[in-house]
Design an enzyme around this catalytic site. Sequence first.
Site, PDB file in Angstrom:
ATOM      1  N   ASP A  35      -4.295   3.370  13.910  1.00  0.00           N
ATOM      2  CA  ASP A  35      -3.440   3.899  12.856  1.00  0.00           C
ATOM      3  C   ASP A  35      -3.936   5.289  12.484  1.00  0.00           C
ATOM      4  O   ASP A  35      -4.768   5.867  13.184  1.00  0.00           O
ATOM      5  CB  ASP A  35      -3.369   2.955  11.645  1.00  0.00           C
ATOM      6  CG  ASP A  35      -4.700   2.803  10.916  1.00  0.00           C
ATOM      7  OD1 ASP A  35      -5.655   3.573  11.204  1.00  0.00           O
ATOM      8  OD2 ASP A  35      -4.789   1.925  10.031  1.00  0.00           O
ATOM      9  N   ARG A  48       0.848  -1.192   0.000  1.00  0.00           N
ATOM     10  CA  ARG A  48       0.000   0.000   0.000  1.00  0.00           C
ATOM     11  C   ARG A  48       0.887   1.247   0.000  1.00  0.00           C
ATOM     12  O   ARG A  48       1.484   1.588   1.020  1.00  0.00           O
ATOM     13  CB  ARG A  48      -0.945   0.032   1.207  1.00  0.00           C
ATOM     14  CG  ARG A  48      -1.778   1.311   1.253  1.00  0.00           C
ATOM     15  CD  ARG A  48      -3.032   1.212   2.104  1.00  0.00           C
ATOM     16  NE  ARG A  48      -2.778   1.086   3.518  1.00  0.00           N
ATOM     17  CZ  ARG A  48      -3.718   1.231   4.468  1.00  0.00           C
ATOM     18  NH1 ARG A  48      -4.972   1.504   4.113  1.00  0.00           N
ATOM     19  NH2 ARG A  48      -3.425   1.073   5.737  1.00  0.00           N
TER      20      ARG A  48
END
Length: 532
Positions: free
Chosen positions: A452, A169
């Site tokens: 996160d 990613r």
Amino acid sequence: MSALTLPDGVEVTGPLEDRYEEILSEKALELVAKLHRELNGRRLERLDARGKRVAEISAGADLGFLEETRHVREDDSWQVAPLGPGLEDRRVEMTGPTDRKMTINALNSGAKAWLADQEDANTPMWGNVVSGPLNLKDALDGTLAFTSPEGKEYAVTKPFEELPTIIVRPRGWHLPEKHILVDGEETSGSLVDFALYLVACGQKQIDKGRGPYFYLPKMESHLEARIWNDAFVIGQDFVGIPQGTIRATVLIETLPAAFEMEEILYELRDHSAGLNAGRWDYLFSVIKTYRTRGADYIVPDRNTVTMTVPFMRAYTELLVRTCHQRGASAIGGMAAFIPSKDEAVNTAAYEKLTADKTREAGDGFDGSWVAHPAMVQTCADVFTKVLGDNPNQIDKKREDVQVEGAALLDVKATPGEVTFTGLRSNIDVAIQYLRMWLMGRGAVGIHNLMEDAATAEISRSQIWQQINNQVKTADTDQLITKDLVLQLVDEVIAELPGDASDYDDAKATFLQVAVADEYADFLTLPAYARMP
């Protein structure tokens, strides 16, 4: 350590450590420069278009399915590319940053795929930008090892054919890379991450019988997906691999993108591997996009917003139907639970994990995410009960699903309240997370959850929305104001480990994105400006 060979017009300002030249090769930097010169102008135009759309919504317009792309949605003849090798079975995917220890743990986890995260679970600290693809290169070469400061040794214990398929990613379109300049301009973090990994690891993945695969975050339109598709075409020609070798799964984690799922698949159809329900960023985007529109769009405490509330349910149902109609994989959202030493906490976490994944598998998802290796087997077992020996359930078309645009916007039907406890929790999580982010850690265990950037974004965005819409707490009947938040910030920091001064940078960043008059699009942008 060797000096870098720099192509014309390229400057690298970050410090060089041992073996960095293996990733910052002349060929990789040539690709960075080529992508920048051909695509960066369009990237900036699309970022500007995002701001214009938010301004229109603030003025009273609403999102909806695009009339100009109706022909794409109504054309039943097109399908995305066949599933790439190693992407047929994705019933459980591990996520996490690409430091050496995490890379080894993820590869040993037993998951079918691993989201090697250079974005929300990472930070764009210069060392992470370069060491991430270097660790992946070592993993593919079979040389990856790590010894902890305590002397504990970590190594990959399984043969390659049993390891999770690596899916990288890169950073979102909004994030720059200030340590690599092309013609004097900062580059795109997205294109840097893509180029460095493709050049260092693309052919190695092909030689192993898989391929260079990517998860694409934070997109808001099919025109942004078109830029990625063009980057793939350029990149494949540059490194000399066949067109269509790259596969990409798009995270549908913004509200605008939910209205353009089919168009996004269409733009990437020769490179598409499916869509993912990026639930936490999606919730952040709902708050962000409609943040000025009053009571109908006030989201309750984040821990009360489950995937079964109407607007989230509509989003996931539409995602599965869209993917399977076009032959693409539908991947479920993150389970953020992490193991605890408290058995009661663990029991509750596994029960919630099982219920969440059971719902996803029953809805037709082909797999889902977990944030910790200890959760991999539970997720796999739940999906196996539905899939059996089949690698996926793309043949489950979900033609029963009919989602109107209004359902995606029906935030007011969400049960729950804004509470003083929830407000304080948002401050606590955001401050703790930002402190660690600024120190180089993007995935942080806080209160038995893996936090996160996405969950920190929810926390600070809810506070900004509450202040600017004069929301009162349901449990204490207090008006949420800037002064109240400032008071609570100091109270929270006083109760955290260490000295208050340890949190100075985190506090300053938090206040910049939570209580300022102007809303910051992403907390990572001012935070990145504080990084060396």
